[in-house]
Design a protein around this motif. Structure first.
Motif, PDB file in Angstrom:
ATOM      1  N   HIS A 128      14.866  91.898 -67.873  1.00 43.76           N
ATOM      2  CA  HIS A 128      13.213  91.719 -67.866  1.00 43.76           C
ATOM      3  C   HIS A 128      12.681  92.468 -68.987  1.00 43.76           C
ATOM      4  CE1 HIS A 128      13.359  89.910 -63.475  1.00 43.76           C
ATOM      5  NE2 HIS A 128      13.877  89.265 -64.257  1.00 43.76           N
ATOM      6  N   GLU A 137       9.121  80.757 -76.439  1.00 38.96           N
ATOM      7  CA  GLU A 137       8.572  80.478 -75.074  1.00 38.96           C
ATOM      8  C   GLU A 137       9.014  79.067 -74.613  1.00 38.96           C
ATOM      9  OE1 GLU A 137       4.740  81.016 -74.717  1.00 38.96           O
ATOM     10  OE2 GLU A 137       4.551  83.043 -75.380  1.00 38.96           O
ATOM     11  N   ASN A 140       9.566  77.512 -67.229  1.00 38.90           N
ATOM     12  CA  ASN A 140      10.945  77.473 -66.345  1.00 38.90           C
ATOM     13  C   ASN A 140      11.074  76.048 -65.912  1.00 38.90           C
ATOM     14  OD1 ASN A 140      12.739  77.297 -64.056  1.00 38.90           O
ATOM     15  ND2 ASN A 140      11.684  78.729 -62.720  1.00 38.90           N
ATOM     16  N   SER A 187       5.185  88.640 -66.122  1.00 39.95           N
ATOM     17  CA  SER A 187       5.993  87.561 -66.405  1.00 39.95           C
ATOM     18  C   SER A 187       6.880  87.649 -67.693  1.00 39.95           C
ATOM     19  CB  SER A 187       5.406  86.201 -66.428  1.00 39.95           C
ATOM     20  OG  SER A 187       4.242  86.189 -67.357  1.00 39.95           O
ATOM     21  N   GLY A 188       7.935  86.819 -68.105  1.00 42.48           N
ATOM     22  CA  GLY A 188       8.574  86.797 -68.948  1.00 42.48           C
ATOM     23  C   GLY A 188       9.853  86.097 -68.961  1.00 42.48           C
ATOM     24  N   PRO A 189      10.980  86.232 -69.947  1.00 43.00           N
ATOM     25  CA  PRO A 189      11.947  85.495 -69.668  1.00 43.00           C
ATOM     26  C   PRO A 189      12.786  85.791 -68.467  1.00 43.00           C
ATOM     27  CG  PRO A 189      11.742  86.156 -71.885  1.00 43.00           C
ATOM     28  CD  PRO A 189      10.845  86.747 -71.024  1.00 43.00           C
ATOM     29  N   CYS A 217      10.551  81.099 -69.081  1.00 39.99           N
ATOM     30  CA  CYS A 217       9.632  81.966 -68.758  1.00 39.99           C
ATOM     31  C   CYS A 217       8.735  81.797 -67.449  1.00 39.99           C
ATOM     32  CB  CYS A 217       8.508  82.049 -69.894  1.00 39.99           C
ATOM     33  SG  CYS A 217       9.004  82.418 -71.294  1.00 39.99           S
ATOM     34  N   ASP A 218       8.857  82.686 -66.606  1.00 44.44           N
ATOM     35  CA  ASP A 218       8.299  82.691 -65.097  1.00 44.44           C
ATOM     36  C   ASP A 218       7.988  84.104 -64.881  1.00 44.44           C
ATOM     37  OD1 ASP A 218       7.654  81.649 -62.620  1.00 44.44           O
ATOM     38  OD2 ASP A 218       9.476  80.237 -62.516  1.00 44.44           O
TER      39      ASP A 218
END
Length: 318
Positions: A128, A137, A140, A187-189, A217-218
């Motif tokens: 993360h 970007e 999900n 959040s992020g990948p 990305c979630d």
């Protein structure tokens, strides 16, 4: 993964010449899973995994493959995509997008102990953090929007009791996703599919995460919830094993401390993780696609987990 697109060694012999891997020596289909066509590929330069993508497009794939490269460059143990002589990571095979990645050492640990869960938790936190500066970007693709699209497709197949559960949980999750606490989550990948069969171990040493083709990305907490719902349960009942939960969460927290908002959102997010996979398994079970080797997963597994998460609170994040 299931083999939807048949490929022979003869098919690969000419195709592989564009890669710096030497000649193809052996090709073997991988029968687990239901999304892509995967093969173990042995060449003069070693062992690799060839994937033909059945659902993802040429336009979508750069997110996944460049993410794997990004993470590998930052010390996260993941398969490294191999570029062809034009620098391309995605190349057509039988008219479909395909890629070759390095094969990880070891094997999947299907009966994990707390030590394995701690390794997974620490690596997930490092993953993360390593993704913070990833520039591409993509949402999900199996997130809330997909849940809303899929629910009406599977409802006609369900008993009244199951349909009531699905409708009620969808209402709960839509409300949760709109609350202030949810908006505060980091959040992020995310991997979004970090099950036991997507992690490799050599003894108690984690050698890598793989199968990033549900990544997007979630919230990071969703990724943790999906992981705990697989790694830390009794498979027959869905009941959480507190020792494994504690090992995974403590190891993650030591690398990337959880926030107060994440603590508040933890129980709903565990339910979200269970709902996502109950829905996808319902879809694959009742609306299957044809494949050479295809065994849809039992949807009742994640129905049990969802009911269990609703009925009993899980151990706190910290």
């Amino acid at each position: 993964m299931a083999v939807f697109t048949p490929v022979t060694l003869d098919d690969v012999t000419q195709w592989i010449k564009q890669f710096p891997l030497g000649s193809a020596l052996e090709l073997k289909g991988i029968s687990s899973g239901i999304e892509n066509s995967n093969f173990f590929l042995t060449t003069e330069r070693g062992e690799f995994v060839l994937t033909i993508f059945e659902n993802l497009s040429f336009e979508q794939l750069p997110f996944y493959l460049n993410l794997m490269r990004h993470l590998a460059d930052r010390g996260v143990a993941v398969p490294a995509p191999v570029a062809n002589d034009q620098g391309e990571l995605i190349v057509a095979l039988h008219g479909k997008p395909a890629s070759i990645v390095t094969k990880l050492e070891g094997s999947s640990q299907m009966s994990p102990r707390p030590a394995h869960c701690a390794e997974v938790g620490a690596m997930l936190a490092r993953m993360h953090l390593a993704g913070v500066d990833y520039e591409l970007e993509q949402p999900n693709l199996r997130g809330l929007a997909w849940w809303n699209q899929t629910t009406p497709l599977v409802l006609p197949f369900l008993s009244d009791d199951k349909a009531h559960l699905l409708r009620a949980e969808m209402h709960f999750q839509e409300t949760f996703a709109g609350c202030d606490t949810y908006q505060q989550l980091q959040s992020g990948p995310v991997h979004a599919d970090l099950f036991r069969n997507n992690v490799m171990f050599d003894g108690e040493r984690l050698t890598g995460f793989f199968d990033f083709y549900f990544a997007g990305c979630d919230t990071w907490l969703f990724d943790v919830a999906v992981t705990v719902n697989d790694w830390c349960i009794d498979v027959d009942t869905g009941v959480l094993d507190e020792a494994r939960v504690r090992a995974l969460l403590d190891a993650y927290h030591a690398v990337r401390p959880f926030t107060a908002a994440e603590q508040t959102a933890w129980q709903p997010m565990l339910r979200a993780g269970a709902l996502r996979f109950w829905l996808s398994r319902l879809y694959d079970f009742y609306l299957p696609r044809e494949a050479e080797m295809l065994t849809p997963h039992d949807p009742t597994h994640f129905e049990r987990i969802l009911r269990e998460r609703i009925a009993k609170p899980a151990p706190e994040l910290f």
